[in-house]
Design an enzyme around this catalytic site. Structure first.
Site, PDB file in Angstrom:
ATOM      1  NE  ARG A 143      -2.991  -3.677  -1.209  1.00 44.71           N
ATOM      2  CZ  ARG A 143      -2.630  -4.668  -0.403  1.00 44.71           C
ATOM      3  NH1 ARG A 143      -1.359  -5.009  -0.306  1.00 44.71           N
ATOM      4  NH2 ARG A 143      -3.528  -5.323   0.312  1.00 44.71           N
TER       5      ARG A 143
ATOM      6  CG  HIS B 230      -6.238  -8.399   2.659  1.00 47.29           C
ATOM      7  ND1 HIS B 230      -7.162  -7.443   3.006  1.00 47.29           N
ATOM      8  CD2 HIS B 230      -5.714  -7.997   1.474  1.00 47.29           C
ATOM      9  CE1 HIS B 230      -7.198  -6.504   2.063  1.00 47.29           C
ATOM     10  NE2 HIS B 230      -6.330  -6.820   1.129  1.00 47.29           N
TER      11      HIS B 230
ATOM     12  NE  ARG C 131      -3.544  -2.271   2.762  1.00 50.51           N
ATOM     13  CZ  ARG C 131      -3.277  -3.447   3.339  1.00 50.51           C
ATOM     14  NH1 ARG C 131      -2.068  -3.646   3.866  1.00 50.51           N
ATOM     15  NH2 ARG C 131      -4.181  -4.394   3.394  1.00 50.51           N
TER      16      ARG C 131
ATOM     17  CE1 TYR D 280      -5.965  -8.639  -7.308  1.00 49.99           C
ATOM     18  CE2 TYR D 280      -6.594  -8.786  -5.008  1.00 49.99           C
ATOM     19  CZ  TYR D 280      -6.236  -8.031  -6.106  1.00 49.99           C
ATOM     20  OH  TYR D 280      -6.164  -6.667  -5.992  1.00 49.99           O
TER      21      TYR D 280
END
Length: 395
Positions: free
Chosen positions: A317, A341, A206, A350
């Site tokens: 990202r 996460h 990030r 994803y």
């Protein structure tokens, strides 16, 4: 004891001058309370009193006086009493409340807010041009506030935020850079920011995490960077250095070997020798601000030059996460750890995209096989040419 004739066993009902009926009943403390609304018909008032009596018998009754606090006041208190919220989250919550919630519902007592009212509020937001994504964020915030009023403070009996699908966002599909585009974008940057593009993308970092990296976080021999803090930009306060976004945000990320020589060169040219020296800074060693980075590096011109106009920095990202999900043998837990996460929700997105791509490859192979089977073999063509008769299909 038998009821006296003409008297109700629980509560009382009287007809008002308006012709509507008012229901009143004694609370557990003996004080008389009135229903929050009057009723058009006496049986409706009687039904209300029966429900209240049943709630008291089951221990589920909630004093309506407690639910008279205005949403505006309760929501502000709700935010203030959550000390673990990040400063940026506090700012976003207060902005969302003031912009999208309190102008419509702020003066309503908690116990007067119902589901039709919430549905109407959301429809009004969308009619005024608020995006589906922003409306969903506002709805989730309102739902969280009212859930606390239900479960923790017991101010209301049920959460009125029960509008199906109102919490769902439908963001536009973000672009994913190809590997050549990643390096092309890095080349478009001023020299001191080229490595920033590569580390952000290949490390799945990030913005706040990458600009908070310090020399002590980089291990060139192991080829890793350690994420243990992040910068947050707070209006009126400035840059605040704190922990990562979530507990899983604190992690060690391995970089691909192709990025290490570039990072090593950057470290020797632009990073101080002290362990606490920041890896990515502006001229003079000043910390980078997300708000002025685009102007500093002429971002719109750079992304247009590499063929992805409208690309956001955060899409780097997104690109890194996509590349990680395509790695052979990468499990859901592996992707979650790399992305930082706690929840598998984002990683599953994803993996789902990767499965769709894999299915597309399988479909293409299937078409190629079918096309090859339809073609006559060279042996059959030769026999026809030599007059051996018509070729027959092999079994």
């Amino acid at each position: 004891m038998a009821n006296q004739e003409g008297h109700r066993r629980f509560g009382n009902i009287r007809k008002r001058e308006s012709g509507r009926y008012q229901a009143r009943y004694p609370g557990p403390d003996g004080r008389m309370r009135s229903a929050p609304q009057t009723f058009a018909r006496k049986p409706e008032a009687e039904k209300y009193l029966l429900l209240v009596e049943a709630q008291m018998m089951r221990g589920e009754w909630i004093d309506p006086e407690r639910g008279k606090i205005r949403l505006r006041d309760y929501a502000e208190r709700w935010i203030a009493e959550r000390p673990n919220l990040r400063p940026r989250t506090v700012h976003l919550y207060r902005w969302t409340l003031s912009r999208h919630i309190t102008p419509h519902l702020g003066d309503m007592p908690l116990n007067r807010i119902n589901t039709p009212m919430v549905r109407e509020w959301r429809a009004r937001l969308l009619a005024e041009g608020v995006s589906v994504t922003m409306a969903a964020k506002a709805y989730r915030l309102l739902r969280a506030v009212l859930m606390t009023a239900v479960k923790e403070d017991e101010l209301i009996r049920a959460n009125p935020c029960r509008v199906v699908g109102a919490d769902q966002e439908k963001p536009a599909e973000r672009p994913v850079l190809t590997v050549p585009q990643i390096f092309a974008l890095a080349e478009q940057m001023p020299e001191r920011f080229r490595t920033l593009i590569l580390v952000t993308t290949f490390g799945c970092l990030r913005w706040g995490e990458v600009v908070a990296l310090q020399r002590c976080d980089v291990d060139l021999s192991a080829g890793t960077v350690q994420v243990r803090q992040a910068f947050v930009e707070h209006r009126g306060t400035g840059l605040i250095l704190g922990p990562p976004k979530s507990r899983a945000g604190a992690r060690t990320v391995a970089l691909p070997k192709v990025a290490l020589p570039v990072l090593k060169q950057h470290m020797s040219s632009h990073v101080g020798e002290a362990p606490e020296a920041f890896v990515f800074t502006g001229e003079g060693g000043r910390n980078l601000w997300r708000g002025n980075f685009n102007k500093l590096v002429k971002w719109p011109e750079a992304v247009t030059a590499v063929g992805v106009p409208g690309l956001h920095f955060h899409d780097l990202r997104h690109t890194g996460n996509t590349l990680a999900s395509r790695a052979p043998g990468a499990s859901l837990r592996d992707i979650m750890a790399r992305m930082g996460h706690d929840s598998p929700r984002a990683a599953l997105i994803y993996q789902h995209a990767n499965r769709e791509a894999d299915q597309g490859i399988a479909d293409a192979i299937d078409k190629a096989v079918k096309a090859a089977r339809r073609k006559p073999s060279k042996r059959k063509v030769k026999r026809v040419a030599e007059g051996d008769g018509p070729a027959t299909e092999a079994s």
